[in-house]
Design a protein around this motif. Structure first.
Motif, short mmCIF file in Angstrom:
data_model
loop_
_atom_site.label_atom_id
_atom_site.label_comp_id
_atom_site.label_asym_id
_atom_site.label_seq_id
_atom_site.Cartn_x
_atom_site.Cartn_y
_atom_site.Cartn_z
N GLU A 105 0.83 -1.21 0.00
CA GLU A 105 0.00 0.00 0.00
C GLU A 105 0.87 1.25 0.00
OE1 GLU A 105 -3.28 0.39 2.74
OE2 GLU A 105 -3.34 -1.79 2.99
N ASP A 106 1.85 1.29 0.88
CA ASP A 106 2.71 2.47 1.00
C ASP A 106 3.55 2.69 -0.25
OD1 ASP A 106 1.71 2.78 3.54
OD2 ASP A 106 3.43 1.82 4.53
N VAL A 108 2.68 2.60 -3.31
CA VAL A 108 1.96 3.31 -4.38
C VAL A 108 2.35 4.77 -4.46
CG1 VAL A 108 -0.32 4.10 -5.16
CG2 VAL A 108 0.00 1.73 -4.42
N LYS A 109 2.38 5.47 -3.32
CA LYS A 109 2.66 6.91 -3.37
C LYS A 109 4.14 7.24 -3.53
CE LYS A 109 2.18 7.19 1.71
NZ LYS A 109 1.43 5.93 1.91
N LYS A 110 5.00 6.21 -3.50
CA LYS A 110 6.44 6.43 -3.68
C LYS A 110 6.89 6.16 -5.12
CE LYS A 110 7.11 4.72 1.04
NZ LYS A 110 7.64 3.59 1.82
N TRP A 113 5.13 7.71 -11.10
CA TRP A 113 4.02 7.47 -12.03
C TRP A 113 4.00 8.43 -13.22
CZ3 TRP A 113 0.92 3.30 -11.36
CH2 TRP A 113 0.84 2.73 -10.10
N ALA A 219 -4.28 11.95 -12.21
CA ALA A 219 -2.84 12.13 -12.04
C ALA A 219 -2.23 12.52 -13.36
CB ALA A 219 -2.22 10.84 -11.53
N ALA A 254 -4.96 1.47 -2.55
CA ALA A 254 -4.00 2.56 -2.41
C ALA A 254 -3.90 3.37 -3.71
CB ALA A 254 -2.63 2.01 -2.03
N GLU A 257 -6.92 5.63 -3.81
CA GLU A 257 -6.79 6.73 -2.86
C GLU A 257 -5.78 7.76 -3.36
OE1 GLU A 257 -5.48 7.39 1.82
OE2 GLU A 257 -5.96 5.38 1.07
N HIS A 258 -4.70 7.29 -4.00
CA HIS A 258 -3.65 8.19 -4.46
C HIS A 258 -4.10 9.05 -5.63
CE1 HIS A 258 0.43 9.64 -5.04
NE2 HIS A 258 0.45 9.19 -6.29
N PHE A 259 -4.82 8.45 -6.59
CA PHE A 259 -5.19 9.17 -7.80
C PHE A 259 -6.64 9.66 -7.82
CE2 PHE A 259 -1.73 6.39 -9.49
CZ PHE A 259 -0.88 7.40 -9.91
#
Length: 498
Positions: A105-106, A108-110, A113, A219, A254, A257-259
């Motif tokens: 999960e974590d 994804v934002k790292k 993209w 995004a 994730a 939630e991120h995009f």
């Protein structure tokens, strides 16, 4: 760094493009297992790029400028394409399931993209242009009366694509082939995708992340439309504490939630790929909706061969201009049609003893002709290919008149029987040896009945010498492609030839 925080060493990835630099993409391609090296050679020849063959069989990776995407889609040896977001060659999974899933999960934002999404957008725009041209050509052909049904098999054969290579109907789903996740959880769609050895634990599942927000910004862009997405997880290995279902669910949540994208299993815009093979993890975005191996066949039979596998077999025998190439058991014509399309300076002859197979092959050739006509603004372009009904053990061809024989031999499962193969195989090898030029002739033969083939080959060792064996996966069956070279010894005549 994202790699360190993710708990593994990151392999080469697109990364952020430097200011003013040309957009580049690391492309992942799924290929017929066993022909990874063939695909890498094609990429080097046609795109000038070096490829890396994955430890996970059936995949290669190469870097190209984003402007080369049209050429990438024209590769003959690849089934599906995706742009790599990031690769981790030695990802360290936590032993505890909750911790391992939390790390995914974590992650994804790292991940970087931005550039992969630009590549996806560029690929999408190219796809839309191609679709518009295709629709225009179809309408033109229909108005001129060129698109007939192609005989009684036109609709029925397309709905019965149950061949040894193609085990599923859904062009973008991935087939589950075993492992501890053998259940069919809700939201999992089996289908067609990367083939693995039967003894290699793998499960391929598609899970729709639970939809939360119905709207939000995209995004990498400021468009109002909210993209729809799904996550596909392909996992192989027995040392993971989680299932594919769980990895896809949590990773997909994730991503959403991120995009702020909307999850949709069927009508999705973006397919995010999470490929896990032991400690190798690759995150990507799919660039193909349907496998590229379907390019030539419109009329299917019970054992239709993938066009990509046919290409690999043909390339193995190194066709030269003016070579005469024969497929004596052509089925629906996948091998000779691929040969005529890629090696037009050779002459191709297809034959089968089954009249229905000959009819299907002829219909597929007609489809290729229509495709060529639409590409060339209606010009009548022929193909160097004939199809004939004949007896494989008594071919109407002159002795020593053929340069290459390439064929998919009956496995004895859906066609024929293993018992019949004990008589058929040696007779076929003798007749192939008769028509092939002594000293220079080659044969590339695919079979899953390896024991029978080995015995038959030992009986005709004075005519054929085995030069190479490529182990392949054909619809879950462990098969072999044999490259044989014709010896200088003359083959005995069974009857006078003209």
């Amino acid at each position: 760094m994202a790699a360190a925080e993710a708990g593994g060493h990151a392999g080469p990835g697109p990364g952020a493009a430097q200011e003013g630099a040309e957009l580049a993409a690391v492309i992942g391609a799924t290929v017929p297992t066993g022909f990874e090296q063939t695909a890498a050679e094609e990429v080097r020849e046609k795109l000038g790029s070096a490829s890396r063959i994955s430890r996970d069989r059936g995949k290669i990776y190469f870097e190209v400028p984003a402007r080369s995407l049209p050429q990438v889609h024209r590769l003959r040896s690849v089934d599906n394409l995706f742009v790599v977001v990031q690769e981790f060659k030695d990802y360290q999974f936590k032993e505890n399931k909750e911790d391992a899933l939390k790390d995914l999960e974590d992650l994804v934002k790292k991940l970087p993209w931005t550039d992969p999404l630009k590549v996806w957008e560029l690929n999408n725009s190219l796809k839309k242009k191609k679709t518009k041209r295709k629709k225009h050509n179809l309408q033109s052909a229909a108005s001129s009366g060129k698109l007939s049904g192609g005989g009684e098999e036109g609709g029925a054969d397309q709905n019965t694509t149950n061949d040894q290579e193609d085990c599923a109907q859904n062009p973008v789903a991935v087939e589950a082939t075993g492992g501890q996740d053998t259940e069919d959880p809700q939201g999992v769609t089996p289908g067609n995708g990367v083939e693995e050895e039967a003894d290699n634990e793998q499960e391929d599942v598609k899970v729709e992340a639970q939809a939360g927000s119905e709207s939000g910004p995209e995004a990498g862009g400021g468009e109002a439309k909210v993209l729809r997405f799904r996550v596909t997880c392909n996992r192989a290995g027995d040392r993971h504490s989680f299932t594919s279902n769980e990895a896809a669910r949590d990773f997909g949540g994730a991503v959403q939630e991120h995009f702020q994208w909307k999850a949709d299993m069927t009508n999705f815009d973006v397919e995010v790929l999470l490929n896990i093979h032991n400690n190798e993890v690759v995150v990507g975005i799919a660039l193909t909706e349907e496998s590229l191996h379907r390019r030539n066949i419109t009329h299917f039979g019970p054992t239709t061969l993938r066009s990509t596998l046919a290409y690999g077999m043909l390339r193995l025998c190194d066709p030269q201009p003016t070579d005469i190439i024969v497929d004596p058991m052509c089925g629906t014509g996948a091998i000779p049609i691929e040969g005529a399309a890629e090696w037009p300076y050779c002459y191709h002859i297809a034959g089968d003893n089954n009249p229905q197979a000959v009819k299907r092959a002829a219909n597929n050739i007609n489809s290729l002709l229509r495709k060529n006509e639409s590409k060339d603004s209606g010009a009548a372009l022929g193909v160097p290919l004939d199809v004939v009904q004949w007896d494989i053990c008594n071919l109407p061809l002159r002795t020593g008149s053929v340069d290459i024989v390439v064929t998919d031999m009956p496995f004895g499962k859906r066609i024929g029987s293993k018992k019949k193969n004990w008589d058929l195989y040696p007779a076929c090898l003798m007749e192939m040896g008769r028509i092939c030029t002594p000293g220079t002739g080659r044969a590339v033969l695919l079979t899953q009945d390896k024991k029978c083939f080995a015995k038959a080959l030992s009986r005709v060792g004075h005519i054929w010498r085995r030069a190479q064996t490529v182990w392949v996966n054909v619809g879950g069956l462990h098969a072999a492609v044999y490259l044989l070279r014709r010896t200088s010894e003359r083959a005995p005549e069974s009857r006078p030839r003209w």
